[in-house]
Write a protein that holds these residues in place. Structure first.
Motif, PDB file in Angstrom:
ATOM      1  N   PRO A  32      39.244 -39.610  -6.161  1.00 24.77           N
ATOM      2  CA  PRO A  32      38.954 -40.979  -5.700  1.00 24.77           C
ATOM      3  C   PRO A  32      39.753 -42.042  -6.445  1.00 24.77           C
ATOM      4  O   PRO A  32      40.192 -43.029  -5.830  1.00 24.77           O
ATOM      5  N   SER A  33      39.970 -41.862  -7.750  1.00 21.57           N
ATOM      6  CA  SER A  33      40.777 -42.830  -8.500  1.00 21.57           C
ATOM      7  C   SER A  33      42.221 -42.809  -8.022  1.00 21.57           C
ATOM      8  O   SER A  33      42.868 -43.862  -7.918  1.00 21.57           O
ATOM      9  N   VAL A  43      41.040 -49.334 -11.067  1.00 23.60           N
ATOM     10  CA  VAL A  43      40.000 -48.339 -11.321  1.00 23.60           C
ATOM     11  C   VAL A  43      39.358 -48.620 -12.665  1.00 23.60           C
ATOM     12  O   VAL A  43      39.944 -49.286 -13.530  1.00 23.60           O
ATOM     13  N   HIS A  44      38.139 -48.121 -12.831  1.00 25.23           N
ATOM     14  CA  HIS A  44      37.410 -48.384 -14.069  1.00 25.23           C
ATOM     15  C   HIS A  44      38.048 -47.671 -15.257  1.00 25.23           C
ATOM     16  O   HIS A  44      38.120 -48.217 -16.356  1.00 25.23           O
ATOM     17  N   ASP A  95      33.222 -42.999  -1.805  1.00 27.96           N
ATOM     18  CA  ASP A  95      32.298 -44.132  -1.707  1.00 27.96           C
ATOM     19  C   ASP A  95      32.743 -45.303  -2.567  1.00 27.96           C
ATOM     20  O   ASP A  95      32.597 -46.467  -2.175  1.00 27.96           O
ATOM     21  N   SER A  96      33.284 -45.015  -3.756  1.00 22.23           N
ATOM     22  CA  SER A  96      33.713 -46.101  -4.635  1.00 22.23           C
ATOM     23  C   SER A  96      34.881 -46.870  -4.032  1.00 22.23           C
ATOM     24  O   SER A  96      34.943 -48.104  -4.112  1.00 22.23           O
ATOM     25  N   SER A  99      33.554 -48.954  -1.189  1.00 21.22           N
ATOM     26  CA  SER A  99      32.876 -50.147  -1.708  1.00 21.22           C
ATOM     27  C   SER A  99      33.878 -51.223  -2.107  1.00 21.22           C
ATOM     28  O   SER A  99      33.648 -52.419  -1.876  1.00 21.22           O
ATOM     29  N   THR A 100      35.012 -50.805  -2.682  1.00 21.99           N
ATOM     30  CA  THR A 100      36.047 -51.781  -3.044  1.00 21.99           C
ATOM     31  C   THR A 100      36.630 -52.448  -1.804  1.00 21.99           C
ATOM     32  O   THR A 100      36.830 -53.670  -1.777  1.00 21.99           O
TER      33      THR A 100
END
Length: 318
Positions: A32-33, A43-44, A95-96, A99-100
């Motif tokens: 996902p990243s 990304v976090h 999903d992340s 959401s972004t």
């Protein structure tokens, strides 16, 4: 020849999204990243992986399509296609990233679709509810659709995406990026019934490999060569070796999350462009004011100004 093992393969990518050739393994939980970075999102946690080269700031793909193929660790794809080993193949979702997209482009028309028939999981957001309103979700619905007269069985269920998008290709030209995540688990059933060494399984993997290449080319064409198409082939997803614990502060954390504090401001996709325009315009204006002030300060009124020259001539005539 391909190296055996679960793989992440990049079928298509724009010229400004560069995947370097190499055998650097990437963890399944980092996929996902990777998708977020290819779309130009932050990304976090930094992705410490050398396979993706940093791209231009003002060019981003219009779509990212991730296809997960379960039941096979690799497919017979051309050798000029970039592929990387996949380590720690734990289940993941986008999903992340979705959401972004929803946060940054809430006022636009993004298309977000995540489809996993084996889990009967469907996630649609934005214009996807309109574009794919007749999409079969469960395995029973898919079987019913394929058994109908005029079924798309001959071209396989995967080809619904580019054909459907072609009817809504105006959505592929807007500034809001689109996100697709599709799961194909039919090879698991074929392997379970016939075995991996059976001609049925070999024929199925060969057909799927050719269909995926055509699928990637079609999607790439719909988005005018501005899309990234990846394929993850995994034999079996591993259960992550982590223990989920419940915090005694969980109630407070949930209640605090509803309070209107520590919220980020609404971010717009054109923020970087507007910032650069204002920044350089202010610099030009400041330099212009300094130059004008300097010239006015060092100006000789009797020589440089036409007003003073005309005044002196009028005085002399009087």
């Amino acid at each position: 020849s391909r190296v055996l093992g679960d793989r992440l393969t990049v079928l298509r990518s724009p010229s400004y999204v560069t995947f370097l050739d190499g055998q650097w393994p990437i963890s399944g939980e980092k996929v996902p990243s990777l998708v977020a970075l290819t779309m130009g999102f932050s990304v976090h946690e930094d992705l410490d992986w050398p396979g993706l080269q940093a791209g231009p700031l003002f060019q981003r793909p219009r779509a990212n399509v991730l296809v997960v193929v379960r039941g096979v660790d690799s497919l017979s794809l051309p050798n000029n296609i970039t592929s990387y080993p996949l380590d720690n193949p734990v289940p993941f979702t986008l999903d992340s990233v979705a959401s972004t997209v929803h946060t940054l482009f809430a006022d636009s028309t993004p298309v977000v679709l995540q489809l996993a028939p084996s889990e009967e999981r469907l996630y649609m957001m934005g214009m996807a509810n309109t574009v794919f309103e007749d999409l079969p979700v469960t395995l029973q619905q898919i079987r019913g659709r394929l058994s109908q007269e005029g079924s798309i069985l001959n071209s396989l269920q995967l080809l619904f995406l580019p054909s459907t998008l072609w009817g809504h290709r105006h959505l592929a030209k807007d500034h809001a990026p689109d996100l697709y995540s599709l799961e194909l688990s039919g090879l698991e059933e074929i392997s379970r019934h016939y075995g991996k060494d059976s001609p049925q399984f070999q024929d199925a993997t060969s057909i799927l490999a050719s269909i995926l290449q055509k699928f990637a080319a079609d999607v790439f064409g719909v988005y005018s060569n501005n899309a990234v198409v990846e394929v993850v082939t995994v034999q079996n997803f591993e259960t992550p070796l982590t223990r989920r614990s419940r915090s005694i502060l969980a109630t407070n954390q949930i209640s605090n999350s509803q309070r209107p504090y520590n919220l980020a401001y609404q971010y717009n996709f054109q923020y970087a462009v507007i910032f650069n325009i204002i920044l350089w315009l202010m610099i030009v204006l400041v330099l212009a004011v300094i130059a004008i002030a300097y010239n006015l300060w060092n100006m000789d009124p009797g020589y440089d100004s036409i007003i003073y020259r005309m005044t002196n001539q009028k005085i002399r005539l009087d």
